[in-house]
Design an enzyme around this catalytic site. Structure first.
Site, mmCIF file in Angstrom:
data_model
loop_
_atom_site.group_PDB
_atom_site.id
_atom_site.type_symbol
_atom_site.label_atom_id
_atom_site.label_comp_id
_atom_site.label_asym_id
_atom_site.label_seq_id
_atom_site.Cartn_x
_atom_site.Cartn_y
_atom_site.Cartn_z
ATOM 1 N N GLU A 53 0.498 -1.775 -0.026
ATOM 2 C CA GLU A 53 -0.034 0.000 -0.257
ATOM 3 C C GLU A 53 1.090 1.322 0.156
ATOM 4 O O GLU A 53 0.711 2.021 -0.759
ATOM 5 C CB GLU A 53 -1.127 -0.177 1.472
ATOM 6 C CG GLU A 53 -2.157 -1.006 1.368
ATOM 7 C CD GLU A 53 -1.101 -2.042 2.035
ATOM 8 O OE1 GLU A 53 -1.864 -3.215 3.130
ATOM 9 O OE2 GLU A 53 -0.101 -2.478 2.073
ATOM 10 N N THR A 201 20.713 -38.590 1.734
ATOM 11 C CA THR A 201 21.091 -37.638 0.349
ATOM 12 C C THR A 201 22.478 -36.489 -0.016
ATOM 13 O O THR A 201 22.993 -36.435 -0.563
ATOM 14 C CB THR A 201 19.622 -36.805 0.035
ATOM 15 O OG1 THR A 201 17.920 -37.894 0.362
ATOM 16 C CG2 THR A 201 19.543 -35.801 -1.080
ATOM 17 N N ARG A 212 20.320 -21.830 -8.341
ATOM 18 C CA ARG A 212 21.113 -21.248 -9.114
ATOM 19 C C ARG A 212 20.875 -20.716 -10.263
ATOM 20 O O ARG A 212 22.070 -19.492 -11.498
ATOM 21 C CB ARG A 212 22.255 -23.070 -9.941
ATOM 22 C CG ARG A 212 22.951 -23.746 -8.718
ATOM 23 C CD ARG A 212 23.732 -24.092 -9.132
ATOM 24 N NE ARG A 212 22.826 -25.569 -9.900
ATOM 25 C CZ ARG A 212 22.894 -26.114 -8.836
ATOM 26 N NH1 ARG A 212 22.788 -26.558 -6.952
ATOM 27 N NH2 ARG A 212 21.853 -26.935 -9.354
ATOM 28 N N GLY A 290 15.794 -38.548 2.080
ATOM 29 C CA GLY A 290 15.942 -39.474 1.008
ATOM 30 C C GLY A 290 13.994 -39.661 0.987
ATOM 31 O O GLY A 290 13.612 -39.296 2.078
#
Length: 348
Positions: A53, A201, A212, A290
């Site tokens: 606003e 993982t 990236r 994972g």
């Protein structure tokens, strides 16, 4: 589409420009209209800075300032009525002499919900509510979940082969998503507050978990589950300079951009995790793996959205299978040899 819907649609378009830069605040857009002509536009651009606003009213050219008090302000979210990092938007609206405000949806933050509307009405301003309400709520689904459930909006994301494997045996990586999908997923990463992976993982894939393709946007906080603090210091999550939260059961300490936080993994650890993220004002988190970590969230029904990427041309035949998620409805998007399934958790 009527006039109010047209201008609220424009508010939503403007609000999206703040994506990735305003959390834990909501995305908000505003337009000021005089004689069916937009004379001012604004959006919340960055956390801690002016709200939509304020930017909208400030954008009005000198020759149009005389029209402000005769204009209608459209805003995608109820204006705030409290002083936080910036002054209350309701007071600016009142001081500007605006007599009519059209709002997309109410703000479910208890500091605002209905209070902003009441302040405007008490000041003699006509308020029209709930224009394209569902669209405006969808825009800030993470923000609303955070304030209603006291936890982040939880998103699953995994890529799988056509026969539903996410990795080879012994955690060997499989290139599943194509470049177009990678770009889209980095865009989604940039829109969320945090991204999380489990130890396997982090250890075997050594991911960067960065955006990236969108380096101009704020990087999401990276989170890794590393109970025994065994992740090598040479891995990207510990070696680079991006903020990273390491959840473990050994220690609490801060080393530059890396923060180690103890978590009790023995009982209700997911609730403990949600509390840590809530306290840190993390309004959304993408769980990227994972399988064990994802399955823990699934079994606790602790999720809001799932994004599953399937490569139609790859069959692995063995390896680590995909998490088991039961759902009835999904929205499919085909991108080359990939299919993106988007699933909403209707049980929440």
């Amino acid at each position: 589409m009527n006039q109010h819907q047209k201008y609220i649609t424009r508010c939503i378009e403007l609000a999206k420009r703040g994506m990735g830069n305003v959390a834990p605040n909501p995305l908000v857009g505003a337009v000021l209209v005089h004689d069916d002509k937009i004379i001012g536009e604004g959006w919340h651009e960055q956390f801690g800075k002016a709200h939509a606003e304020v930017n909208c009213i400030s954008s009005v050219l000198n020759e149009n300032k005389k029209h402000i008090q005769y204009s209608t302000l459209y805003v995608s979210l109820e204006p705030c009525n409290h002083f936080g990092k910036t002054p209350a938007c309701t007071e600016l609206i009142i001081q500007s002499g605006i007599k009519k405000v059209v709002i997309g949806c109410r703000d479910e933050n208890k500091l605002v919900n209905g209070i902003g509307v009441k302040r405007l009405i008490d000041a003699g301003i006509e308020v029209i509510e709930n224009v394209l309400e569902e669209n405006c709520k969808k825009l800030n689904q993470s923000f609303f979940t955070f304030h209603k459930l006291n936890r982040p909006y939880v998103i699953f994301k995994w890529a799988q082969t056509n026969d539903k494997f996410i990795a080879g045996e012994n955690f060997e990586q499989i290139k599943i998503s194509n470049n177009q999908v990678d770009y889209l997923m980095h865009q989604r990463r940039a829109a969320e507050a945090a991204i999380m992976v489990g130890f396997n993982t982090a250890f075997y894939d050594n991911p960067k978990l960065t955006t990236r393709n969108f380096e101009n946007l704020k990087q999401p906080l990276r989170i890794v589950i590393d109970k025994q603090c065994k992740l090598p210091s040479t891995h990207f999550l510990l070696a680079d300079n991006f903020p990273t939260l390491i959840l473990n059961e050994l220690l609490n300490k801060k080393e530059g951009e890396k923060e180690f936080v103890k978590l009790d993994f023995k009982t209700n650890w997911l609730n403990g995790l949600m509390q840590i993220l809530f306290d840190k004002k993390i309004i959304s988190v993408i769980i990227e793996g994972g399988r064990k970590l994802l399955q823990s969230f699934i079994e606790s029904n602790l999720w809001d959205e799932a994004i599953i990427i399937t490569n139609k041309e790859i069959n692995q035949k063995n390896g680590i299978s995909s998490p088991k998620l039961i759902y009835s409805n999904s929205r499919n998007i085909e991108v080359g040899n990939n299919v993106i399934e988007v699933i909403e958790n209707k049980k929440q």
